[in-house]
Design a protein around this motif. Structure first.
Motif, short mmCIF file in Angstrom:
data_model
loop_
_atom_site.label_atom_id
_atom_site.label_comp_id
_atom_site.label_asym_id
_atom_site.label_seq_id
_atom_site.Cartn_x
_atom_site.Cartn_y
_atom_site.Cartn_z
N GLU A 598 0.80 -1.22 0.00
CA GLU A 598 0.00 0.00 0.00
C GLU A 598 0.83 1.26 0.00
OE1 GLU A 598 -3.44 2.15 2.78
OE2 GLU A 598 -2.82 0.07 3.15
N ASN A 599 1.92 1.28 0.78
CA ASN A 599 2.71 2.51 0.92
C ASN A 599 3.84 2.63 -0.09
OD1 ASN A 599 1.58 3.94 3.35
ND2 ASN A 599 1.91 1.91 4.22
N SER A 601 3.35 1.21 -3.73
CA SER A 601 2.53 1.43 -4.90
C SER A 601 3.36 1.65 -6.16
CB SER A 601 1.58 2.61 -4.65
OG SER A 601 0.62 2.70 -5.68
#
Length: 969
Positions: A598-599, A601
């Protein structure tokens, strides 16, 4: 061929080099080949980034059965994990990894034939070179700079690319035996390989197998490893620990050194009032006189047994399409011994409650004075419940057994279009399995029950708790050497198991060719797509993950991430054939990656560079690369992994009246304040505290800017001469790391404005009602900025000696790495700068080099190597300590290990080749560390290990001799 012929045309010509000067640029057309660092084929004289290489012949002459040892001949490479520095690293014991620029092995990307391979570690992304059969390797190419735009994440410090054999015809058998000088070490190696073309040279098949066994080295085999030396520098005085505590070196001799464990093998009770030796109960225990020698039982080099197999095949069909496949299998077993476990009545151990998801710290507890095992002499002294410290010799040596299996496979198709464009598509799969058992730890819950003993109705001593008796409890007698019965030892023994599984799926497709012809030459382009999925699963057995034992508890966890990438690179010829511009070209590359994290990407890495040849003999190059490293699975997904460390509480000694920011913040802790009110000042009761490592799902990617400027010179007037020199600079932002326990406490308590729940470091510190630290989490964070710069220089010269009236041919190579900067800038709440240049603690020699001299005459070959390690400081902090001491006392002593002298290690290799009966023979042998150099004596208190050496010098085997025979038919 010499080690480290950087970006010269070594592979274009070395295949047929006679050794008498070889060929040089301009004498024949340069062959376009695949070179590490680019997917565009070109001559190796025209690589855009610095490259070093070693070939098969040079690997053989190193005198080791480990590929890692061959790479360590390159000064810019240090050992990541090895058999010597993982003796206390339970998870990674016995792995063999390499570390470029000393930036950690997870920032060095290891490839096999340009392809990624599955990791050999369940707590990091690292490839063990011990999983590759030696006979499967044709050469190794090393790019010493960022290459993420070409190969993706992890290529921050550079790339190690293992190129496998592709030309052998027939059988090759190689057997060797080696033995260390007076260390008890020996190894046996057998390599068998076979290659054959088939289908009218349309196909090729190659298979290789390697078996080797290394005996390992125990501390008792190396006299210096048993020296009980513990040094410190205090108030301008060099001190060593003795039976009477630390004393000034000027007042003692080496015979006075003493450094023993307070966990006595017969037990120590009521503080130091009572203890046991072979003569029975004694009084007034002195640790460094009466304690346990924890060094003598340890392995200082781990025994290892390896079986590696590999096979590859390729076949070209009539339409010009070639199918290829490759598979490797590796089984590596290690068996590591350490001293018996020691424990105290108040040592904290973590116990995990699965039902509630909580952890607590437990201790084995004191022995009640009415315990029937308590000797009458101790009972008569009426000390109350007894404190105790003991080494559990009867349970056995701590033993860690690892069985590791690695399977790698890939296959694909490649071909050439009518337009001359080449294409390739492949799919790969890798799996790593680890089974580990840690033997002879202590079950603290069972020990607590066993210490709670009573006399039963029949007069026999039994466990006091009826439920514990029903569960098989056996009373434990700690009083005296050999006092723990075999039954009691079985009851308290904890054997801890775990299984780890790591998988990788990789799909790669690309095309390369000439897009158009420009006035200065062809515009060559490569572009493609890559998809990678990594998965990890760590499964400890119930006792291991529950805790309540003397070892670190290991939680179960799993993680998965994938990434899809698009990449392109091009070589653009700008000018050629002009005065002062024989050629000028521009290299450019870029890679777009979409991560499932998620962080992280979407990220983009890129590179660009210029190559200018003012004349044919000289290539001047400059490059810039933006490299990226995404956090690995353990860094992101790992829960708190059990670990207990010894460190001092920053609040120790704080009273109601003491002044300072730290003191004020400590008193703001309710538990610490209660402790102060009860004791007058805060008393840190436990030297060992629970400080688990933990991943972090909020991590972002690291980014690194790499600059290089250098040249390669192959003068026409001096055939066989090559000189390459490159300046490099690497700056890593948001480097992933965790702080030390002491630094985490400082980050929390040393600032009045940031102290409290708003400070992430404070949130990772948990105290109990008495103010004692229950948990301190060492969490992975984007913490640091790393800056490394220096100059790498490589010189090589090959020539015939006949013009001098001497027989044979001579070759020389010299590689030198000079560091101009190695600096870490912390981006934590309380920032700090750590200068690590010229510091042994972090392995950053300002100067390291290797000189190789070789001579051939007909079928005889002789090689002499010299490895040079420049002078260093043990720890650069000593410089500051010395300055402060001089300010207080102009007669202050210089720290004993402020300046550690340079060292040189010499190796020799010789071989003789002959043929007969259709078989080619090569008899060879040699000596590593010819002059038996032990390296500097480095006791506890320095970077040295408990064996008083530093592994970076690789002298633990002492003088090591080997012989072997190679057969080809």
């Amino acid at each position: 061929m010499a080690v480290g012929v950087a970006t010269a045309n070594q592979w274009a010509y070395a295949q047929n080099d006679s050794g008498a000067g070889g060929n040089r640029a301009g004498q024949q057309p340069l062959e376009e080949i695949s070179v590490t660092g680019t997917r565009i084929k070109r001559d190796a004289f025209s690589t855009p980034m610095p490259m070093m290489a070693i070939d098969r012949e040079d690997i053989e002459s190193i005198g080791s059965n480990a590929l890692t040892d061959a790479l360590l001949e390159i000064p810019s490479i240090v050992a990541g994990l090895s058999q010597t520095n993982t003796t206390s690293n339970l998870q990674n014991a016995g792995l063999s990894t390499v570390d470029l620029r000393n930036l950690d092995d997870n920032r060095t990307l290891v490839l096999v034939d340009g392809r990624r391979t599955v990791s050999n570690s369940a707590n990091g992304n690292r490839v063990s070179l011990g999983t590759i059969p030696a006979s499967f390797v044709e050469r190794v190419e090393v790019i010493t700079g960022g290459a993420s735009a070409v190969y993706g994440s992890d290529a921050v410090a550079g790339v190690v690319n293992i190129i496998t054999e592709d030309n052998q015809q027939g059988f090759e058998i190689d057997g060797r035996y080696g033995e260390g000088n007076d260390t008890g070490f020996d190894d046996h190696t057998l390599d068998i390989s076979f290659g054959r073309s088939f289908g009218g040279d349309s196909g090729y098949f190659f298979v290789a197998a390697n078996y080797d066994k290394e005996s390992g080295i125990k501390a008792t085999d190396v006299p210096r490893a048993l020296v009980q030396a513990n040094w410190r520098y205090r108030n301008g005085v060099n001190q060593f620990e003795t039976a009477d505590g630390f004393q000034a070196l000027a007042d003692i001799s080496r015979a006075d050194f003493a450094d023993l464990s307070a966990d006595a093998d017969g037990g120590r009770f009521d503080g130091s009032s009572f203890w046991y030796n072979d003569d029975g109960l004694q009084q007034d225990f002195v640790t460094n006189r009466d304690g346990y020698d924890f060094r003598r039982d340890d392995h200082i080099l781990i025994p290892r047994e390896r079986l590696n197999t590999a096979a590859k095949v390729r076949y070209e069909f009539a339409n010009g399409i070639e199918a290829f496949a490759q598979a490797t299998f590796s089984r590596i077993d290690t068996d590591n011994l350490r001293e018996p476990e020691g424990d105290d009545h108040n040592d904290p151990h973590t116990l995990f409650d699965f039902e509630n998801g909580t952890t607590e710290l437990i201790t084995a507890g004191r022995i009640p004075l009415d315990n029937p095992f308590v000797p009458q002499a101790i009972a008569d002294s009426d000390p109350g419940d007894l404190s105790w410290d003991r080494r559990f010799v009867e349970v056995g040596l701590q033993r860690t057994v690892n069985e590791r299996e690695t399977t790698r496979f890939w296959s694909g198709l490649r071909g050439e279009l009518a337009s001359g464009w080449q294409w390739e598509a492949s799919i790969g799969y890798g799996r790593y399995d680890q089974k580990q058992i840690r033997y002879n730890e202590i079950n603290i819950l069972n020990l607590t029950q066993g210490l709670n003993a009573e006399v039963g109705p029949d007069g026999d001593i039994r466990c006091a708790d009826a439920g514990a008796r029903a569960a098989g409890c056996v009373p434990v007698n700690l009083f005296g050497r050999g006092s723990i019965s075999p039954q009691a030892a079985d009851y308290i023994r904890a054997n801890l198991g775990l299984e780890a599984e790591v998988e990788q799926l990789n799909m790669l497709a690309y095309m390369t060719g000439t897009a158009l012809e420009l006035p200065a030459g062809p515009l060559d382009i490569a572009f493609g797509f890559e998809f990678r999925e990594d998965k990890m699963d760590l499964s400890p057995d119930e006792l291991n993950r529950t805790g309540g034992h003397s070892s670190n508890f290991v939680p179960a966890f799993s993680g998965r991430m994938d990434v899809a990438e698009l990449f392109v690179e091009a070589t653009v010829p700008l000018l050629s054939g002009l005065p002062g511009i024989n050629s000028l070209s521009w290299d450019v590359s870029a890679r777009y990656a979409d991560y499932s994290l998620e962080n992280v990407s979407d990220v983009t890495s890129f590179g660009t560079g210029l190559q200018w040849r003012p004349v044919e003999d000289l290539n001047i190059r400059v490059s810039f690369n933006r490299a990226l490293r995404a956090p690995d699975l353990a860094e992101v997904f790992s829960p708190a992994r059990g670990d207990s460390d010894s460190f001092d509480d920053i609040c120790e000694g704080v009273s109601l009246d003491s002044a300072g920011v730290v003191d004020d913040n400590c008193r703001a802790e309710p538990g610490v304040l209660a402790n102060i009110l009860a004791n007058g000042e805060f008393d840190d009761e436990n030297s060992s505290k629970f400080s688990p490592n933990q991943g972090n799902r909020d991590l972002i990617e690291e980014s690194a800017d790499t600059y290089t400027l250098g040249f390669v010179w192959q003068p026409e007037f001096l055939p066989g001469f090559n000189l390459a020199s490159d300046y490099f600079s690497i700056e890593i932002e948001d480097a992933i790391d965790s702080l030390s326990n002491e630094e985490i406490l400082r980050q929390c308590y040393q600032d009045s404005e940031t102290f409290g729940d708003g400070n992430a470091f404070c949130r990772d510190i948990t105290r109990d009602a008495d103010g004692q630290i229950v948990t301190l989490i060492q969490r992975e964070l984007n913490l640091d900025k790393l800056e490394v710069s220096g100059v790498d220089t490589t010189l090589r010269y090959e020539t015939s000696l006949q013009p001098l009236g001497l027989p044979g041919e001579f070759d020389l190579s010299y590689i030198h790495s000079h560091i101009t900067k190695y600096r870490v800038t912390s981006q934590a709440v309380q920032g700090f700068v750590d200068d690590r240049k010229g510091e042994l603690e972090t392995g950053n020699f300002e100067d390291r080099s290797q000189l190789k001299l070789g001579w051939r005459y007909d079928d005889f070959r002789l090689t002499w190597r010299v490895k040079y390690f420049g002078s260093v400081n043990d720890d650069n902090q000593l410089q500051q300590d010395y300055r402060e001491a001089l300010a207080e006392n102009p007669a202050a002593e210089k720290p004993l290990y402020l300046d550690i002298d340079s060292e040189m290690i010499h190796d020799m290799y010789l071989s003789y080749s002959l043929a007969g009966g259709g078989v080619r023979y090569r008899l060879y042998g040699g000596v590593r560390n010819v002059f038996d150099n032990d390296g500097p004596f480095l006791p506890d208190g320095t970077e040295g290990n408990d064996d008083n050496t530093d592994n970076i010098y690789d002298t633990i085997r002492g003088r090591y001799a080997y012989v072997g025979v190679n057969l080809q038919f």
